[in-house]
Design a protein around this motif. Structure first.
Motif, PDB file in Angstrom:
ATOM      1  N   GLY A  95      -1.284  -5.472   1.848  1.00 13.00           N
ATOM      2  CA  GLY A  95      -2.057  -4.549   2.742  1.00 13.00           C
ATOM      3  C   GLY A  95      -1.168  -3.306   3.356  1.00 13.00           C
ATOM      4  O   GLY A  95      -1.585  -2.351   3.570  1.00 13.00           O
ATOM      5  N   ALA A  96      -0.178  -3.832   4.034  1.00 12.42           N
ATOM      6  CA  ALA A  96       0.996  -2.910   4.655  1.00 12.42           C
ATOM      7  C   ALA A  96       1.392  -1.867   3.612  1.00 12.42           C
ATOM      8  O   ALA A  96       1.267  -0.673   4.045  1.00 12.42           O
ATOM      9  CB  ALA A  96       2.123  -3.717   5.117  1.00 12.42           C
ATOM     10  N   ARG A  97       1.773  -1.811   2.242  1.00  8.59           N
ATOM     11  CA  ARG A  97       2.161  -1.052   1.421  1.00  8.59           C
ATOM     12  C   ARG A  97       1.079  -0.034   1.254  1.00  8.59           C
ATOM     13  O   ARG A  97       1.178   0.978   1.115  1.00  8.59           O
ATOM     14  CB  ARG A  97       2.677  -1.863   0.167  1.00  8.59           C
ATOM     15  N   SER A  98      -0.264  -0.552   0.929  1.00  8.49           N
ATOM     16  CA  SER A  98      -1.314   0.294   0.525  1.00  8.49           C
ATOM     17  C   SER A  98      -1.549   1.134   1.842  1.00  8.49           C
ATOM     18  O   SER A  98      -2.040   2.234   1.426  1.00  8.49           O
ATOM     19  CB  SER A  98      -2.335  -0.754  -0.005  1.00  8.49           C
ATOM     20  N   TRP A  99      -1.924   0.641   3.069  1.00  4.99           N
ATOM     21  CA  TRP A  99      -2.404   1.455   4.252  1.00  4.99           C
ATOM     22  C   TRP A  99      -1.353   2.154   4.840  1.00  4.99           C
ATOM     23  O   TRP A  99      -1.780   3.064   5.354  1.00  4.99           O
ATOM     24  CB  TRP A  99      -3.353   0.350   4.821  1.00  4.99           C
ATOM     25  N   PHE A 100      -0.393   1.684   4.795  1.00  4.63           N
ATOM     26  CA  PHE A 100       0.899   2.344   5.524  1.00  4.63           C
ATOM     27  C   PHE A 100       2.089   2.694   4.906  1.00  4.63           C
ATOM     28  O   PHE A 100       2.838   3.629   5.422  1.00  4.63           O
ATOM     29  CB  PHE A 100       1.052   1.446   6.855  1.00  4.63           C
TER      30      PHE A 100
END
Length: 212
Positions: free
Chosen positions: A144-149
């Motif tokens: 999630g962190a990699r994809s959104w931020f």
């Protein structure tokens, strides 16, 4: 006629009881296999420091360390972290109704007595759903962190972490940098600052914080 109806209903209840009991036994037999990938992992290895672990629990399931997998008095209308894991790991297709009863029984009688709270948290952090982006479904806080931020989980600043956490009740509605996300983050901050009371997972949408 009335006696036949009572007998018929008793048969149905008995059959449903047997079905649910079998589902619990099947889940127990799958337990070790389902949690094996997460049993030796530590939360800090995933990039979640102690403070952020506390925030996760406070916002996602505030009685997590106290409850036995389900939260009373509404175990069939709420979803604890433990119930969320059951839904992901033990169902190919989850629907409300009898599946919710099955989910609740497995959480209470199979997962919670046999899987430590820390392993449950590791599994949750590793498998939580973070919506869909560019046609790809996202699972786990790090993805999630990699994809959104475009960052690892440990690299997120506080607002980014809260934006990621804010997604959990409705990942495809509460995407970062949307009006809905910003409003939920605002409510989360009120809870963390002690300005809004949030004690039970039944209040997870923080509607009690909306007017503040």
């Amino acid at each position: 006629m009335r006696r036949k109806l009572i007998y018929f209903l008793a048969l149905i209840c008995g059959a449903l009881g047997i079905y649910e009991a079998c589902a619990v036994v099947i889940a127990y037999n799958k337990l070790s296999h389902q949690f094996a990938p997460y049993a030796s992992v530590k939360l800090k290895d995933l990039g979640l420091n102690e403070r952020r672990q506390e925030i996760l629990i406070k916002i996602q399931d505030p009685t997590f360390f106290e409850h036995a997998g389900i939260e009373w008095p509404n175990p069939l209308t709420t979803t604890t972290i433990t119930q969320s894991l059951v839904k992901k790991l033990f169902f190919d297709k989850f629907t409300k109704g009898f599946k919710k009863i099955e989910q609740t029984l497995i959480a209470s009688f199979v997962v919670n007595p046999n899987i430590s709270k820390e392993v449950q948290l590791v599994t949750f952090v590793s498998t939580a759903y973070f919506g869909e982006k560019d046609g790809k479904q996202l699972f786990g806080f790090n993805q999630g962190a990699r994809s959104w931020f475009n960052k690892s989980l440990s690299e997120l600043n506080d607002d980014e972490y809260l934006s990621l956490l804010a997604m959990l009740p409705g990942p495809n509605i509460l995407k970062p940098n949307t009006v809905a996300s910003r409003e939920r983050v605002r409510r989360i901050k009120l809870v963390l600052n002690g300005e809004c009371i949030y004690d039970h997972v039944s209040q997870i949408f923080l509607e009690q914080c909306s007017a503040r």
